[in-house]
Scaffold this motif. Structure first.
Motif, PDB file in Angstrom:
ATOM      1  N   MET A  32     -54.881  23.748 -18.265  1.00  0.00           N
ATOM      2  CA  MET A  32     -55.287  22.723 -17.305  1.00  0.00           C
ATOM      3  C   MET A  32     -56.588  22.061 -17.762  1.00  0.00           C
ATOM      4  O   MET A  32     -57.470  22.732 -18.287  1.00  0.00           O
ATOM      5  N   ASP A  91     -56.630  30.564 -22.965  1.00  0.00           N
ATOM      6  CA  ASP A  91     -55.967  31.703 -22.315  1.00  0.00           C
ATOM      7  C   ASP A  91     -56.674  33.039 -22.544  1.00  0.00           C
ATOM      8  O   ASP A  91     -56.098  34.092 -22.303  1.00  0.00           O
ATOM      9  N   TYR A 135     -55.326  27.853 -14.487  1.00  0.00           N
ATOM     10  CA  TYR A 135     -54.210  27.967 -15.413  1.00  0.00           C
ATOM     11  C   TYR A 135     -54.627  27.564 -16.830  1.00  0.00           C
ATOM     12  O   TYR A 135     -55.292  26.538 -17.013  1.00  0.00           O
ATOM     13  N   ARG A 194     -59.350  21.483 -22.138  1.00  0.00           N
ATOM     14  CA  ARG A 194     -58.484  22.330 -21.331  1.00  0.00           C
ATOM     15  C   ARG A 194     -58.895  23.792 -21.418  1.00  0.00           C
ATOM     16  O   ARG A 194     -59.458  24.235 -22.417  1.00  0.00           O
ATOM     17  N   LYS A 236     -57.340  30.000  -8.274  1.00  0.00           N
ATOM     18  CA  LYS A 236     -56.462  30.275  -9.411  1.00  0.00           C
ATOM     19  C   LYS A 236     -56.616  29.154 -10.428  1.00  0.00           C
ATOM     20  O   LYS A 236     -56.625  27.979 -10.077  1.00  0.00           O
ATOM     21  N   ASP A 261     -51.815  33.452 -18.947  1.00  0.00           N
ATOM     22  CA  ASP A 261     -51.509  32.054 -18.636  1.00  0.00           C
ATOM     23  C   ASP A 261     -52.216  31.577 -17.379  1.00  0.00           C
ATOM     24  O   ASP A 261     -52.276  30.370 -17.114  1.00  0.00           O
ATOM     25  N   GLU A 262     -52.707  32.522 -16.589  1.00  0.00           N
ATOM     26  CA  GLU A 262     -53.443  32.158 -15.375  1.00  0.00           C
ATOM     27  C   GLU A 262     -54.435  33.263 -15.053  1.00  0.00           C
ATOM     28  O   GLU A 262     -54.289  34.405 -15.482  1.00  0.00           O
TER      29      GLU A 262
END
Length: 186
Positions: free
Chosen positions: A142, A38, A139, A35, A137, A68-69
Motif C-alpha cells: 500500500m 513486507d 498492507y 509503498r 491494519k 502481507d499485512e
C-alpha cells in the motif's frame, strides 16, 4: 529546488534516480509515493533499557516477521521497510513524508529519520507509530508515504563514499546501528 512530477520522471528515466520496482503511476505533482514492504521489526514490551552504544541491548528482545499485512496497535512502535529500493546521485537528496490519508488514521511514518542523503542506496526503514486509540491494519504494497526530492550542489563526499555509512545498501527494516559510532567522553 524541489523536483516536480516531470523532473522526477526525467531523472528516473535517465537513471539519475533509481527506484526498484518503479511504478510511474506513483508520481505525484511534487513527490513519489512509496509503498510499505513486507518486513517488520519491533521491540517486545518490557523494562529492559536500550543503550544506544551497546549493540546487544539494541538487538535484544526484538521480534520480526515477513507478512502481507500487519496490525499496528495504539502506542506501538514498529520498524518497517519500503517496497522500493532507492539510489540517489551525489546532487539529489530526498525527504520522506507521510501521506495525509495514513496520518488521518493516526499512523506516524517516521519519528525523526526522514532525511535521505545524496548517494544513498537501499530500502528505507520506516519508524512507524500508532497514535490512534484503535489498532490500524496496514498492507504490504500500500502507498504509505512520499519522497520529496531536492537538487543540491554535488556532495564532495556523498553517503555511498562515507566510511561510516551505517545504512548503505540496507534491505529490510533495519535496527539502529548507533552503537557503531565512537562514544565521545565528556
Amino acid at each position: 529546488m524541489i523536483l516536480v512530477d516531470w523532473q522526477i520522471m526525467d531523472r528516473i528515466s535517465r537513471g539519475q534516480i533509481k527506484v526498484e520496482p518503479f511504478e510511474p503511476g506513483l508520481i505525484q505533482p511534487n513527490s513519489l509515493d512509496i509503498r510499505l514492504g513486507d518486513h517488520f521489526v519491533w521491540y517486545v514490551p518490557g523494562d529492559r533499557v536500550i543503550d544506544p552504544y551497546d549493540k546487544e541491548s539494541v538487538t535484544a528482545e526484538v521480534e520480526e516477521m515477513t507478512a502481507d499485512e500487519v496490525i499496528l496497535y495504539p502506542g506501538q512502535f514498529m520498524l518497517a521497510e519500503t517496497k522500493e529500493v532507492l539510489s540517489l546521485p551525489d546532487n539529489i537528496v530526498a525527504s520522506i513524508e507521510g501521506k495525509s490519508s495514513i496520518a488521518r488514521l493516526g499512523i506516524e511514518l517516521h519519528q525523526t529519520g526522514g532525511w535521505i542523503d545524496a548517494g544513498f542506496i537501499g530500502s528505507i526503514t520506516l519508524e512507524m507509530c500508532n497514535v490512534n486509540q484503535r489498532p490500524v491494519k496496514m498492507y504490504a504494497g500500500m502507498p504509505i508515504g512520499q519522497l520529496v526530492f531536492y537538487t543540491t550542489e554535488r556532495a564532495e563526499q556523498p553517503y555511498n563514499l562515507k566510511q561510516d555509512a551505517k545504512y548503505q545498501g540496507q534491505r529490510q527494516a533495519t535496527l539502529s546501528r548507533y552503537h557503531e559510532n565512537q562514544r565521545l567522553i565528556q
